[in-house]
Design a protein around this motif. Structure first.
Motif, mmCIF file in Angstrom:
data_model
loop_
_atom_site.group_PDB
_atom_site.id
_atom_site.type_symbol
_atom_site.label_atom_id
_atom_site.label_comp_id
_atom_site.label_asym_id
_atom_site.label_seq_id
_atom_site.Cartn_x
_atom_site.Cartn_y
_atom_site.Cartn_z
ATOM 1 N N THR A 1 3.105 5.911 -2.801
ATOM 2 C CA THR A 1 4.271 6.663 -3.265
ATOM 3 C C THR A 1 4.257 6.786 -4.783
ATOM 4 O O THR A 1 4.586 7.855 -5.344
ATOM 5 C CB THR A 1 5.561 5.967 -2.807
ATOM 6 O OG1 THR A 1 5.522 5.816 -1.386
ATOM 7 C CG2 THR A 1 6.778 6.763 -3.208
ATOM 8 N N LEU A 2 3.882 5.684 -5.482
ATOM 9 C CA LEU A 2 3.806 5.725 -6.947
ATOM 10 C C LEU A 2 2.797 6.782 -7.407
ATOM 11 O O LEU A 2 3.067 7.564 -8.328
ATOM 12 C CB LEU A 2 3.420 4.337 -7.483
ATOM 13 C CG LEU A 2 3.339 4.206 -9.011
ATOM 14 C CD1 LEU A 2 4.715 4.414 -9.637
ATOM 15 C CD2 LEU A 2 2.772 2.846 -9.403
ATOM 16 N N ASP B 1 0.835 -1.207 0.000
ATOM 17 C CA ASP B 1 0.000 0.000 0.000
ATOM 18 C C ASP B 1 0.867 1.253 0.000
ATOM 19 O O ASP B 1 0.583 2.215 -0.731
ATOM 20 C CB ASP B 1 -0.915 0.000 1.232
ATOM 21 C CG ASP B 1 -1.983 -1.087 1.135
ATOM 22 O OD1 ASP B 1 -2.236 -1.552 0.005
ATOM 23 O OD2 ASP B 1 -2.544 -1.455 2.175
ATOM 24 N N ALA B 2 1.938 1.287 0.784
ATOM 25 C CA ALA B 2 2.839 2.449 0.832
ATOM 26 C C ALA B 2 3.511 2.654 -0.521
ATOM 27 O O ALA B 2 3.700 3.793 -0.972
ATOM 28 C CB ALA B 2 3.883 2.262 1.936
ATOM 29 N N TYR C 1 10.289 2.464 -8.222
ATOM 30 C CA TYR C 1 8.943 2.927 -8.549
ATOM 31 C C TYR C 1 8.795 4.445 -8.375
ATOM 32 O O TYR C 1 7.865 5.036 -8.920
ATOM 33 C CB TYR C 1 7.885 2.178 -7.730
ATOM 34 C CG TYR C 1 8.102 2.233 -6.241
ATOM 35 C CD1 TYR C 1 7.623 3.310 -5.488
ATOM 36 C CD2 TYR C 1 8.758 1.202 -5.580
ATOM 37 C CE1 TYR C 1 7.806 3.358 -4.133
ATOM 38 C CE2 TYR C 1 8.942 1.247 -4.215
ATOM 39 C CZ TYR C 1 8.472 2.326 -3.495
ATOM 40 O OH TYR C 1 8.654 2.380 -2.136
ATOM 41 N N VAL C 2 9.707 5.075 -7.625
ATOM 42 C CA VAL C 2 9.683 6.541 -7.506
ATOM 43 C C VAL C 2 9.959 7.167 -8.872
ATOM 44 O O VAL C 2 9.207 8.032 -9.355
ATOM 45 C CB VAL C 2 10.702 7.016 -6.459
ATOM 46 C CG1 VAL C 2 10.854 8.535 -6.494
ATOM 47 C CG2 VAL C 2 10.285 6.558 -5.069
ATOM 48 N N ALA D 1 6.603 12.859 1.959
ATOM 49 C CA ALA D 1 5.231 12.638 2.427
ATOM 50 C C ALA D 1 4.758 11.227 2.100
ATOM 51 O O ALA D 1 3.953 10.651 2.836
ATOM 52 C CB ALA D 1 4.290 13.660 1.790
ATOM 53 N N GLY D 2 5.279 10.642 0.983
ATOM 54 C CA GLY D 2 4.826 9.309 0.571
ATOM 55 C C GLY D 2 5.515 8.179 1.318
ATOM 56 O O GLY D 2 4.850 7.270 1.820
#
Length: 196
Positions: free
Chosen positions: A9-10, A4-5, A71-72, A62-63
């Motif tokens: 973030t994605l 989920d995180a 994935y960033v 924040a993500g």
């Protein structure tokens, strides 16, 4: 939970890519419409990339608290590509419309200020100038009228006191007085002839 995180973030990075595209197009249209000098473009590009990096770092923090993962970068690339594929032309037209609207508002404000401030000031200045010229013309007319009214009295005064004035102004009188003064001077100081 970790998955989920990663998805969050994605999504944050995709949104960051879209925001970067919007900022880039807006900046590019503004620099073209407002005709920035060529020497300032490089400085503005540098400022854009610094601001973008700070924004992406804030969104990344924040993500997932600032952790760099594959994935960033994937989210950033997807967001930027999606923006330029679907939203770039719309954003450019919207920014051009905003610039035209701002110019129209500035022109309207200029016209309103001209009507409310400049035109009344010019009108008051012209009115004061005309009024001053009118008052000056009246004063000159009254002065000439006074002179014309006093001219007969001046002639009468001159006629009444002409003998006295001619006596005091006549050069013969001045010559006689000068001769008498010279005779007295010679008698007293130079030892002229005395009657014994």
């Amino acid at each position: 939970m970790i998955l989920d995180a990663q998805w969050i973030t994605l999504i944050w990075m995709m949104l960051s890519g879209v925001v970067m595209g919007v900022a880039y197009d807006s900046y590019r249209v503004l620099s073209w419409q407002l005709q920035f000098p060529k020497w300032s473009i490089h400085s503005l590009d540098l400022l854009y990339w610094i601001a973008s990096a700070l924004f992406v770092f804030r969104m990344l923090y924040a993500g997932n608290h600032g952790q760099l993962r594959f994935y960033v970068f994937l989210g950033l690339i997807i967001g930027v590509c999606f923006y330029f594929w679907l939203l770039s032309v719309t954003t450019q037209h919207f920014v051009v419309m905003l610039i035209k609207l701002a110019r129209t508002l500035i022109q309207w404000c200029g016209h309103i200020l001209n009507i409310l401030i400049v035109v009344p000031i010019k009108g008051i200045y012209k009115m004061v100038r005309v009024l001053f010229g009118f008052i000056l013309a009246i004063l000159i007319f009254l002065g000439k009228l006074v002179v014309q009214c006093l001219t007969p009295f001046g002639k009468l005064f001159y006629w009444m006191f002409r003998p006295l004035l001619s006596y005091w102004v006549t050069p013969q009188w001045m010559i006689r007085v000068g001769t008498k003064i010279a005779v007295i001077w010679k008698r007293w100081f130079q030892g002229g002839p005395r009657n014994e």
